[in-house]
Enzyme design. Structure first.
Site, PDB file in Angstrom:
ATOM      1  N   ASN A  40      -6.889   0.680  -2.386  1.00  0.00           N
ATOM      2  CA  ASN A  40      -7.418   1.448  -1.308  1.00  0.00           C
ATOM      3  C   ASN A  40      -6.867   2.820  -1.199  1.00  0.00           C
ATOM      4  OD1 ASN A  40      -5.488  -0.025  -0.215  1.00  0.00           O
ATOM      5  ND2 ASN A  40      -6.500   0.073   1.801  1.00  0.00           N
ATOM      6  N   HIS A  81       0.993  -1.104   0.108  1.00  0.00           N
ATOM      7  CA  HIS A  81      -0.034   0.098   0.127  1.00  0.00           C
ATOM      8  C   HIS A  81       1.039   1.133  -0.016  1.00  0.00           C
ATOM      9  CE1 HIS A  81      -3.529  -2.227   1.065  1.00  0.00           C
ATOM     10  NE2 HIS A  81      -2.668  -3.141   1.897  1.00  0.00           N
ATOM     11  N   PHE A  82       1.100   1.919  -1.110  1.00  0.00           N
ATOM     12  CA  PHE A  82       1.794   3.080  -1.200  1.00  0.00           C
ATOM     13  C   PHE A  82       1.191   4.524  -1.156  1.00  0.00           C
ATOM     14  CE2 PHE A  82       5.688   0.660  -3.646  1.00  0.00           C
ATOM     15  CZ  PHE A  82       5.891   0.216  -2.288  1.00  0.00           C
ATOM     16  N   ARG A  83      -0.275   4.371  -0.968  1.00  0.00           N
ATOM     17  CA  ARG A  83      -0.832   5.512  -0.536  1.00  0.00           C
ATOM     18  C   ARG A  83      -1.211   6.724  -1.518  1.00  0.00           C
ATOM     19  NH1 ARG A  83      -2.910   2.711   3.591  1.00  0.00           N
ATOM     20  NH2 ARG A  83      -1.661   2.307   5.337  1.00  0.00           N
ATOM     21  N   HIS A 101      -2.242 -12.662   3.447  1.00  0.00           N
ATOM     22  CA  HIS A 101      -1.904 -12.626   4.934  1.00  0.00           C
ATOM     23  C   HIS A 101      -2.564 -13.390   5.740  1.00  0.00           C
ATOM     24  CE1 HIS A 101      -5.276  -9.909   4.625  1.00  0.00           C
ATOM     25  NE2 HIS A 101      -4.620  -8.622   4.285  1.00  0.00           N
ATOM     26  N   ASP A 109       2.498  -6.628   2.662  1.00  0.00           N
ATOM     27  CA  ASP A 109       1.473  -5.921   3.395  1.00  0.00           C
ATOM     28  C   ASP A 109       2.087  -4.629   3.851  1.00  0.00           C
ATOM     29  OD1 ASP A 109      -1.001  -5.222   3.412  1.00  0.00           O
ATOM     30  OD2 ASP A 109      -1.424  -6.335   5.619  1.00  0.00           O
ATOM     31  N   HIS A 166      -8.696 -10.132   1.034  1.00  0.00           N
ATOM     32  CA  HIS A 166      -8.472  -9.865   2.544  1.00  0.00           C
ATOM     33  C   HIS A 166      -9.654 -10.465   3.214  1.00  0.00           C
ATOM     34  CE1 HIS A 166      -7.399  -7.150   5.884  1.00  0.00           C
ATOM     35  NE2 HIS A 166      -8.113  -7.835   6.131  1.00  0.00           N
TER      36      HIS A 166
END
Length: 444
Positions: free
Chosen positions: A97, A65-67, A236, A307, A182
């Site tokens: 996301n 997740h690099f935002r 995960h 993750d 997930h």
């Protein structure tokens, strides 16, 4: 006869090839592996002495997740990929996301444009599976630069949350490529939310998000995958109960676990580092951690993903449960897992299987995942004897911290090579970002 001339020649290393460990040289031209063997008479524009080092296929981190776009004060594609390259990772797959969510063609194109010229490593993106995207998923999943579809059964909000079977069934029925999941049951999370009312200690995190939260969701997704005949990749995994179930469904489901869940444990690490140990699904006790290692040994686990989901230390310092879940991980994946190799928990070959071969197989990556003639010249060059300390100061993430701060490891990434270009050498990033879209056999 003229000597062979390569762009890059890796000499003297122990190379992890599909045939096993070999003490061979690797010749690279045009970004591809051209020759493997004794190349002592060859010439090259650049030669890297790999004596005493292991040359692994480039590590692929298939969950980060690099935002960006969104809360880029804690990470962006440039800083996240810098951490990847510094840690020996040659490609990443980034989650949907962000803000806006990656559920439209416009959002996908925007991410690809943002990564071009700024990403230090090769890259791909997930498209979000949600009620709002069901109608367009069959088209979106085949856009270039898309690695697959992502479903959040719990632990998400807004349009990306798909808590009910009807929505999930619709997503699974709307396409053909792999769907990453997930798996936490949203209803059970809500029923148990009273356990973590204000003032609860962070040690309650795995109590709230108990084994049943995950097992119930994993049971549901496997049933729906069977109904729709859609391949799923369950992310995960944290429990032995899920591993036993997934072992009976390998025809339809592949399995990921993370370095964090294989390394940290409750309650010790919650007490030691507080909310730095907080992620979803949660870090669990030593018995569950041991079950994950048995699943690695038994071959149930297909992939190790980091993750990587950073938050600032200021955000993490909020009282639980206001403290956000997630931690950095892309930069520490290689040294943490190779330290486990040196401690005898898995072989180097099994590490390669879960970080290169496994992602290439599950996502049908074109031309990556092994050191073989004709494949991309992606390499993670490591010193298996190097003694190093992981520190917050080493971390490239904007969030600038790691749950492993102060941990000593044996094994360290010494060079990251992407399509024949050395982008990291001895902890220093070199040149400028040159990442490109990962290609997939399904979208060529």
């Amino acid at each position: 006869m003229a000597a062979l001339l390569f762009d890059l020649l890796l000499k003297g290393g122990t190379v992890l090839t599909p045939s096993g460990r070999q003490d061979v040289d690797v010749g690279i031209s045009g970004g591809k592996v051209i020759a493997i063997g004794s190349l002592s008479s060859a010439d090259a524009t650049e030669t890297m002495d790999c004596t005493g080092l292991h040359v692994l296929p480039g590590v692929i981190d298939s969950q980060v997740h690099f935002r960006e776009p969104g809360p880029t004060h804690k990470e962006d594609l440039a800083s996240g990929s810098a951490g990847a390259a510094a840690g020996g990772v040659t490609a990443f797959f980034e989650m949907p996301n962000t803000s806006p969510l990656t559920i439209t063609a416009e959002a996908i194109d925007d991410k690809l444009d943002r990564a071009a010229g700024r990403s230090w490593t090769d890259f791909a993106f997930y498209v979000g599976g949600a009620a709002a995207s069901i109608a367009t998923l069959p088209e979106l999943e085949y856009k270039k630069g898309i690695c697959g579809v992502k479903i959040f059964m719990g632990a998400s909000t807004g349009d990306l949350l798909s808590p009910d079977d009807e929505t999930i069934r619709g997503i699974l029925g709307a396409g053909r490529r792999v769907v990453a999941v997930h798996a936490e049951d949203n209803d059970r999370l809500q029923e148990r939310a009273h356990l973590v009312a204000d003032g609860a200690p962070v040690t309650m995190h795995p109590v709230w998000r108990d084994v049943e939260v995950c097992l119930k969701a994993t049971q549901r997704i496997l049933k729906l995958a069977e109904e729709t005949r859609r391949r799923v990749h369950v992310l995960h995994i944290t429990t032995g109960e899920e591993m036993a179930l997934l072992a009976r469904h390998k025809h339809i489901a592949s399995v990921e676990t993370t370095p964090q869940h294989l390394t940290l444990c409750a309650p010790d690490d919650y007490e030691r580092i507080g909310s730095r140990a907080q992620m979803n699904p949660p870090i669990r006790d030593a018995e569950q951690r041991d079950a994950l290692w048995r699943a690695v040994a038994d071959g149930i686990v297909d992939v190790i993903g980091s993750d990587h989901a950073p938050h600032t230390l200021e955000e993490k310092a909020k009282p639980y449960p206001q403290s956000p879940s997630g931690m950095t991980g892309v930069q520490t994946l290689v040294p943490i897992m190779l330290n486990h190799v040196n401690e005898g928990r898995l072989t180097l070959e099994r590490f390669v299987d879960m970080t290169s071969t496994g992602p290439a197989r599950i996502f049908r990556i074109a031309g990556k995942g092994r050191i073989a003639v004709g494949y991309d010249a992606d390499f993670t060059v490591v010193d298996m004897k190097a003694d190093r300390e992981i520190t917050d100061g080493w971390i490239k993430s904007k969030s600038a911290w790691t749950p492993y701060d102060g941990k000593r490891v044996t094994a360290w990434p010494m060079a990251t090579i992407i399509r024949g270009n050395t982008v990291m050498r001895e902890d220093e990033l070199l040149g400028t970002p040159l990442g490109q879209q990962v290609q997939f056999q399904d979208t060529l």
